[in-house]
Write an enzyme that holds these catalytic residues in place. Sequence first.
Site, mmCIF file in Angstrom:
data_model
loop_
_atom_site.group_PDB
_atom_site.id
_atom_site.type_symbol
_atom_site.label_atom_id
_atom_site.label_comp_id
_atom_site.label_asym_id
_atom_site.label_seq_id
_atom_site.Cartn_x
_atom_site.Cartn_y
_atom_site.Cartn_z
ATOM 1 N N GLU A 82 -115.895 21.279 -78.763
ATOM 2 C CA GLU A 82 -115.260 20.112 -78.136
ATOM 3 C C GLU A 82 -115.201 20.200 -76.604
ATOM 4 O O GLU A 82 -114.315 19.614 -75.980
ATOM 5 C CB GLU A 82 -113.855 19.920 -78.700
ATOM 6 C CG GLU A 82 -113.849 19.557 -80.167
ATOM 7 C CD GLU A 82 -112.495 19.040 -80.598
ATOM 8 O OE1 GLU A 82 -112.380 17.825 -80.808
ATOM 9 O OE2 GLU A 82 -111.551 19.853 -80.706
ATOM 10 N N HIS A 103 -103.953 21.470 -80.882
ATOM 11 C CA HIS A 103 -103.646 20.864 -82.181
ATOM 12 C C HIS A 103 -102.189 21.149 -82.533
ATOM 13 O O HIS A 103 -101.833 21.225 -83.698
ATOM 14 C CB HIS A 103 -104.551 21.441 -83.277
ATOM 15 C CG HIS A 103 -106.017 21.361 -82.980
ATOM 16 N ND1 HIS A 103 -106.943 22.183 -83.576
ATOM 17 C CD2 HIS A 103 -106.717 20.544 -82.145
ATOM 18 C CE1 HIS A 103 -108.161 21.879 -83.124
ATOM 19 N NE2 HIS A 103 -108.047 20.898 -82.254
HETATM 20 MN MN MN Z 1 -109.668 19.842 -81.324
#
Ligand code: MN
Length: 241
Positions: A82, A103
Amino acid sequence: MTDNAAMPNPSALLEDLVAANRILAMEGVLDAYGHVSARNPQDPTRFFMSRSLAPEQVTAGDIQEYGHDSEPIGDTRKPYLERFIHGEIYRTRPDVMAIVHSHADSSIPFGISRTPLKPVYHMASFLWSGAPVFDIRRERDDNDLLIRDRALGEALARSLGRCQCVLMRGHGMTVVGENIPEVVFRAVYTEKNAQLQMQAMRLDGPLTYLSDEEGRRATESNRPTIERPWALWKARALRGQ
Ligand code: MN
């Protein structure tokens, strides 16, 4: 930013980036997933971030330099999938010098409901400008929730807009700052604010949030104090290395 005297030297910046990885793991913002990056002050089109590794395990040797296309420069070690979150926000927000993507549990409910994340106390006053929700489904039906290319990174950066935090539906959140200590502070206090807001929502409402003016003023008042938690966190995180 163009003032050379104000520029951190590269090795101090990398040391702070390693510390940021460990602090965010220690504070429960990052676990085996998530990442933190810093723009290269000598070349604003580039940024520094670890190779694909759990943040708690990051050392100076793991830091890679990434180009404007979010690809590692002259380094074949596996990067974070990412990485485009970082490259596209740096490209569209010249004021941003450091980014955290996490997260962390407590922000997730605010990304999947109609309740906006709002500043409940002065430590998270930077949220006054909003925490918009990025729904990847609006960009791509056949998504896997991950920001796996430049187009998705650009769409995320568009959702962030001029805010300091963007929630990612069913995934996590991304916060930005003008330097590494500030973005670490913001990531830690976004998580605490989400916990506190959730607790307060069980009590008699309506809740009273910071006004935009209070948020703006408290953000400025907090800025010169960030060096204090940063020094504490860094000492703890680097102890016994
Ligand atoms: Mn992520």
